[in-house]
Design a protein around this motif. Structure first.
Motif, PDB file in Angstrom:
ATOM      1  N   LEU A  34       2.947   4.363  -1.488  1.00 56.05           N
ATOM      2  CA  LEU A  34       2.896   5.162  -2.705  1.00 56.05           C
ATOM      3  C   LEU A  34       4.301   5.609  -3.077  1.00 56.05           C
ATOM      4  O   LEU A  34       5.123   5.919  -2.207  1.00 56.05           O
TER       5      LEU A  34
ATOM      6  N   ARG B  87       0.998   2.532  -6.564  1.00 54.38           N
ATOM      7  CA  ARG B  87       0.780   1.974  -5.222  1.00 54.38           C
ATOM      8  C   ARG B  87       1.072   0.472  -5.271  1.00 54.38           C
ATOM      9  O   ARG B  87       0.639  -0.230  -6.188  1.00 54.38           O
TER      10      ARG B  87
ATOM     11  N   ASN C 273       0.806  -1.229   0.000  1.00 54.42           N
ATOM     12  CA  ASN C 273       0.000   0.000   0.000  1.00 54.42           C
ATOM     13  C   ASN C 273       0.832   1.269   0.000  1.00 54.42           C
ATOM     14  O   ASN C 273       0.285   2.376   0.104  1.00 54.42           O
TER      15      ASN C 273
ATOM     16  N   CYS D 132       1.939  -3.365  -8.856  1.00 52.17           N
ATOM     17  CA  CYS D 132       1.567  -1.983  -8.540  1.00 52.17           C
ATOM     18  C   CYS D 132       0.437  -1.493  -9.439  1.00 52.17           C
ATOM     19  O   CYS D 132       0.393  -1.805 -10.630  1.00 52.17           O
TER      20      CYS D 132
END
Length: 330
Positions: free
Chosen positions: A275, A292, A273, A303
């Protein structure tokens, strides 16, 4: 005095010929549909030629690889009988070949089903005698016994009794208990008539298909509005991961890419999770995107792209299309 395992019952009860012939020309699939998809021999029992099979069962049980009792059955069976041979599915030795098939044909036998192996395939293919078998091998049989004639046998996963009605076509074989035959015959004929009507409806594009959506709805199927048209292509191109806490870009390899996301291989420590910014080189559109991590396994990271503009998405779609064309051209 009985001798279980080495017995011959030469006399059997056969259904009326008119009842048997009633099933002539009816697809095996239509008959099986009216038996709740049961009583079909399994798919390993395949036709050797394209001659349709129909007649009463004359059952034979043999020891795997041995055909002594099958030889006797060839002499005892009556014209039109279907020899159903339980060889326990063994494919080590062929229990029948061209000579035995020729003798069966000369005697008017209606066909043979061998849950075991046969040989002389080229000759049997050309013979006007329906033959089904589980396999082919050049290895010949033994003639030692034991075996039985006209007892209940298992053939292709179905129990077959002497006198059962056997129907076979290119799809396979179905076994009918004579007690059920009259009712089943009428249902099968009705099924064939209904299919003929459907074929006419297909031809004029009037086939009612509303039942499909109705049944799916009753089962809770959900129709998603999201458009799913995002092919993924293998690329193996170098990219750069840009982390705020890192002074220098981190090298990575893009394994594959779509307009929605990318699979990376890297030594970077990326958490689920998390970024990060990603620099895609010229061959991938020369752009910076935000991504992400949605899954990770060792040094591989799946991702999703985040907040892509319409322009960037369009560029990515063009990139994917270009790589797809390259794949097709190779």
């Amino acid at each position: 005095m009985s001798n279980v395992g080495l017995r011959i019952f030469p006399n059997i009860s056969r259904p009326h010929q008119a009842l048997i012939e009633g099933f002539s020309g009816i697809p095996v699939a239509n008959i099986a549909d009216n038996m709740n998809r049961t009583s079909c021999m399994d798919a390993k029992i395949r036709p050797i030629n394209d001659v349709p099979l129909l007649g009463p069962a004359f059952t034979v049980k043999v020891r795997p690889g041995d055909n002594l009792m099958l030889h006797r059955a060839l002499d005892l069976a009556k014209a039109g009988d279907i020899l159903v041979v339980d060889a326990q599915g063994d494919l080590s030795n062929a229990i029948m070949g061209e000579l035995m098939a020729l003798w069966a044909k000369q005697r008017g036998i209606g066909g043979l089903i061998i849950d075991g192996a046969i040989r002389d395939l080229g000759a049997l293919k050309k013979m006007a005698l329906p033959i089904y078998a589980a396999g082919v091998t050049p290895a010949g049989p033994y003639k030692d016994g034991p075996g039985e004639i006209n007892v209940a046998v298992a053939c292709g996963g179905v129990v077959v009794q002497p006198g059962d009605i056997i129907v076979g076509d290119e799809d396979g074989i179905v076994v009918i208990n004579p007690r059920d035959a009259e009712e089943l015959l009428e249902k099968s004929r009705s099924k064939s008539r209904a299919e003929s009507q459907v074929m006419q409806e297909i031809a004029n594009l009037s086939w009612d298909r509303t039942w499909v959506e109705r049944d799916l709805a009753n089962r809770g199927a959900v129709v998603e509005k999201e458009k799913r048209n995002f092919p993924r292509v293998a690329i193996n191109e170098p990219v750069e991961i840009l982390l705020k806490e890192a002074e220098q870009p981190i090298e990575a390899t893009a394994i594959n890419i779509s307009a929605l996301g990318i699979l990376l291989q890297s030594e970077a420590e990326l958490e689920l999770n998390s970024l990060f910014r990603l620099h895609l080189p010229k061959q991938l559109g020369e752009m910076h995107v935000e991504a992400r991590v949605i899954w990770r396994q060792k040094h591989y990271f799946g991702c999703d792209f985040v907040d892509l503009s319409a322009e960037l998405r369009g560029t990515l779609e063009d990139v994917v299309s270009a790589y797809l064309w390259l794949e097709l051209a190779q």
